[in-house]
Design a protein around this motif. Structure first.
Motif, PDB file in Angstrom:
ATOM      1  N   SER A 188       0.839  -1.190   0.000  1.00 34.16           N
ATOM      2  CA  SER A 188       0.000   0.000   0.000  1.00 34.16           C
ATOM      3  C   SER A 188       0.877   1.244   0.000  1.00 34.16           C
ATOM      4  CB  SER A 188      -0.940   0.014   1.204  1.00 34.16           C
ATOM      5  OG  SER A 188      -0.202  -0.032   2.415  1.00 34.16           O
ATOM      6  N   ASN A 189       0.307   2.323  -0.504  1.00 33.80           N
ATOM      7  CA  ASN A 189       1.043   3.582  -0.585  1.00 33.80           C
ATOM      8  C   ASN A 189       0.088   4.745  -0.356  1.00 33.80           C
ATOM      9  OD1 ASN A 189       2.067   6.027  -2.411  1.00 33.80           O
ATOM     10  ND2 ASN A 189       3.843   4.858  -1.764  1.00 33.80           N
ATOM     11  N   GLY A 190       0.543   5.748   0.389  1.00 36.25           N
ATOM     12  CA  GLY A 190      -0.279   6.922   0.644  1.00 36.25           C
ATOM     13  C   GLY A 190       0.364   7.831   1.662  1.00 36.25           C
ATOM     14  N   LYS A 191      -0.310   8.917   1.985  1.00 38.40           N
ATOM     15  CA  LYS A 191       0.204   9.873   2.964  1.00 38.40           C
ATOM     16  C   LYS A 191      -0.426   9.688   4.340  1.00 38.40           C
ATOM     17  CE  LYS A 191       1.690  13.492  -0.215  1.00 38.40           C
ATOM     18  NZ  LYS A 191       1.629  14.938  -0.554  1.00 38.40           N
ATOM     19  N   TYR A 192      -1.553   8.965   4.398  1.00 41.84           N
ATOM     20  CA  TYR A 192      -2.186   8.627   5.674  1.00 41.84           C
ATOM     21  C   TYR A 192      -2.366   9.865   6.564  1.00 41.84           C
ATOM     22  CZ  TYR A 192      -0.899   3.930   4.170  1.00 41.84           C
ATOM     23  OH  TYR A 192      -0.745   2.761   3.451  1.00 41.84           O
ATOM     24  N   CYS A 193      -2.953  10.903   6.008  1.00 47.68           N
ATOM     25  CA  CYS A 193      -3.271  12.128   6.752  1.00 47.68           C
ATOM     26  C   CYS A 193      -2.024  12.826   7.277  1.00 47.68           C
ATOM     27  CB  CYS A 193      -4.222  11.807   7.903  1.00 47.68           C
ATOM     28  SG  CYS A 193      -5.024  13.241   8.624  1.00 47.68           S
ATOM     29  N   SER A 194      -0.944  12.773   6.505  1.00 45.88           N
ATOM     30  CA  SER A 194       0.285  13.462   6.879  1.00 45.88           C
ATOM     31  C   SER A 194       0.900  14.066   5.624  1.00 45.88           C
ATOM     32  CB  SER A 194       1.274  12.496   7.542  1.00 45.88           C
ATOM     33  OG  SER A 194       1.778  11.566   6.607  1.00 45.88           O
ATOM     34  N   SER A 195       2.042  14.722   5.779  1.00 44.83           N
ATOM     35  CA  SER A 195       2.730  15.315   4.634  1.00 44.83           C
ATOM     36  C   SER A 195       3.785  14.389   4.052  1.00 44.83           C
ATOM     37  CB  SER A 195       3.384  16.640   5.052  1.00 44.83           C
ATOM     38  OG  SER A 195       4.312  16.422   6.100  1.00 44.83           O
ATOM     39  N   SER A 196       3.958  13.223   4.646  1.00 44.78           N
ATOM     40  CA  SER A 196       4.984  12.272   4.216  1.00 44.78           C
ATOM     41  C   SER A 196       4.365  11.131   3.418  1.00 44.78           C
ATOM     42  CB  SER A 196       5.727  11.701   5.424  1.00 44.78           C
ATOM     43  OG  SER A 196       6.284  12.728   6.212  1.00 44.78           O
ATOM     44  N   GLU A 197       4.999  10.772   2.314  1.00 52.05           N
ATOM     45  CA  GLU A 197       4.547   9.639   1.519  1.00 52.05           C
ATOM     46  C   GLU A 197       5.119   8.351   2.113  1.00 52.05           C
ATOM     47  OE1 GLU A 197       4.663   8.027  -3.112  1.00 52.05           O
ATOM     48  OE2 GLU A 197       5.327  10.054  -2.613  1.00 52.05           O
ATOM     49  N   THR A 198       4.246   7.377   2.336  1.00 51.91           N
ATOM     50  CA  THR A 198       4.650   6.146   3.016  1.00 51.91           C
ATOM     51  C   THR A 198       4.239   4.933   2.211  1.00 51.91           C
ATOM     52  OG1 THR A 198       4.431   7.199   5.194  1.00 51.91           O
ATOM     53  CG2 THR A 198       4.463   4.801   5.139  1.00 51.91           C
ATOM     54  N   SER A 199       5.163   3.974   2.073  1.00 56.02           N
ATOM     55  CA  SER A 199       4.884   2.685   1.436  1.00 56.02           C
ATOM     56  C   SER A 199       4.976   1.592   2.496  1.00 56.02           C
ATOM     57  CB  SER A 199       5.869   2.409   0.305  1.00 56.02           C
ATOM     58  OG  SER A 199       5.770   3.386  -0.712  1.00 56.02           O
ATOM     59  N   ILE A 200       3.987   0.689   2.517  1.00 58.69           N
ATOM     60  CA  ILE A 200       3.933  -0.358   3.530  1.00 58.69           C
ATOM     61  C   ILE A 200       3.810  -1.713   2.847  1.00 58.69           C
ATOM     62  CG2 ILE A 200       2.722  -1.260   5.539  1.00 58.69           C
ATOM     63  CD1 ILE A 200       1.677   1.523   6.086  1.00 58.69           C
ATOM     64  N   LEU A 201       4.701  -2.624   3.201  1.00 52.01           N
ATOM     65  CA  LEU A 201       4.632  -4.022   2.766  1.00 52.01           C
ATOM     66  C   LEU A 201       4.270  -4.866   3.982  1.00 52.01           C
ATOM     67  CD1 LEU A 201       5.137  -6.442   0.848  1.00 52.01           C
ATOM     68  CD2 LEU A 201       7.546  -6.338   1.529  1.00 52.01           C
ATOM     69  N   GLN A 202       3.189  -5.628   3.882  1.00 52.56           N
ATOM     70  CA  GLN A 202       2.737  -6.478   4.974  1.00 52.56           C
ATOM     71  C   GLN A 202       2.740  -7.932   4.525  1.00 52.56           C
ATOM     72  OE1 GLN A 202      -1.095  -4.639   5.885  1.00 52.56           O
ATOM     73  NE2 GLN A 202      -0.219  -3.705   7.710  1.00 52.56           N
ATOM     74  N   ILE A 203       3.331  -8.790   5.343  1.00 50.59           N
ATOM     75  CA  ILE A 203       3.374 -10.232   5.065  1.00 50.59           C
ATOM     76  C   ILE A 203       2.855 -10.953   6.310  1.00 50.59           C
ATOM     77  CG2 ILE A 203       4.791 -12.192   4.336  1.00 50.59           C
ATOM     78  CD1 ILE A 203       6.787 -10.223   3.188  1.00 50.59           C
TER      79      ILE A 203
END
Length: 272
Positions: free
Chosen positions: A26-41
């Protein structure tokens, strides 16, 4: 983690386990100014024992955030004109007392990377009295904090959840759930309690199932944003394996912009 280890002997009570694993990105800013990528296993182990359904989730996560920070530039250029340097010194000497010239600053992007085991969850579900074409259950969920890893919430959370499935016709199932999470305390972030829910539809095709669901979750923090998303999924059974493919888009600032995932589940029988 020590509290979680006390629950491991429960795995010895069953002879048949359902194991699910896979990955989502997943990728997004999640209500912040930072872009974040998350890999979940995740690795999910579930089984039934004396009328109850137990489920333990081991979530491995990799999080990469792009944070913008201001960096002061105090270095002088090597090709600076000597004359301009003298002029700057003369201007500095003419400055009134108490006025300080600030060093030039520039905005740079810094990557913050974390990986490891996030908060492990333990879920106990009790099926309720079945009704014609309706299946319901209530679940109690506890997430064991792993604050040292800096992943998940880092707090011990408790949730209660109600699920319902309605068989509209032999090929159509309507489902939904609603839950309440009592958030624990984290050393770094102050979380608040929240309500979450989802509803959707499953349609049986010739050799696979397809459907969609809408999900909503309240803001995790006081200054956070609610998370709304729409997810489509495809389920295909091949032998003793069930394959699930998902794709979702965010509908609010608190959700990821997009997410894709693929999972496989199968039954495992012990020999004792």
């Amino acid at each position: 983690m020590k509290k979680f280890l006390l629950l491991l002997p429960l795995l010895l009570f069953a002879r048949t386990y359902n194991i699910t694993t896979g990955a989502s990105i997943s990728n997004g800013k999640y209500c912040s100014s930072s872009e974040t990528s998350i890999l979940q296993i995740p690795v999910i182990v579930s089984f039934q024992y004396k009328g109850l359904i137990y489920s333990i989730t081991f979530p491995y996560e990799q999080i990469e955030s792009k944070v913008k920070v201001k960096k002061k530039d105090n270095k002088k250029k090597n090709n600076q004109n000597p004359l301009s340097s003298i002029q700057n010194n003369q201007q500095s000497s003419q400055m009134p007392m108490g006025i300080v010239l600030k060093a030039d600053s520039k905005t740079v992007t810094k990557k913050v990377y974390k990986s490891g085991m996030a908060d492990i969850s333990f879920k106990v579900s009790k099926p309720l009295n079945p009704q014609p074409n309706i299946y319901t259950k209530v679940s109690f969920i506890i997430k064991f904090a792993n604050a040292r890893a800096g992943l998940g919430t880092g707090s011990t959370d408790f949730s209660i959840q109600y699920d319902a499935y309605k068989i509209k016709d032999p090929k159509t199932i309507i489902f939904g759930n609603i839950g309440y999470t009592a958030s624990g305390h984290s050393k770094k972030v102050k979380y608040q309690d929240l309500v979450y829910l989802s509803t959707g539809l499953i349609k049986q095709m010739q050799d696979f199932k397809s459907g969609f669901k809408f999900s909503h979750s309240g803001a995790k923090t006081k200054n956070g944003c609610a998370a709304d998303s729409l997810t489509g999924f495809l389920i295909r059974k091949k032998g003793k394996y069930n394959y699930t493919y998902t794709a979702s888009i965010g509908l609010s600032k608190g959700a990821s912009d997009f997410s894709v995932g693929a999972y496989v589940s199968f039954k495992f029988n012990t020999n004792y």
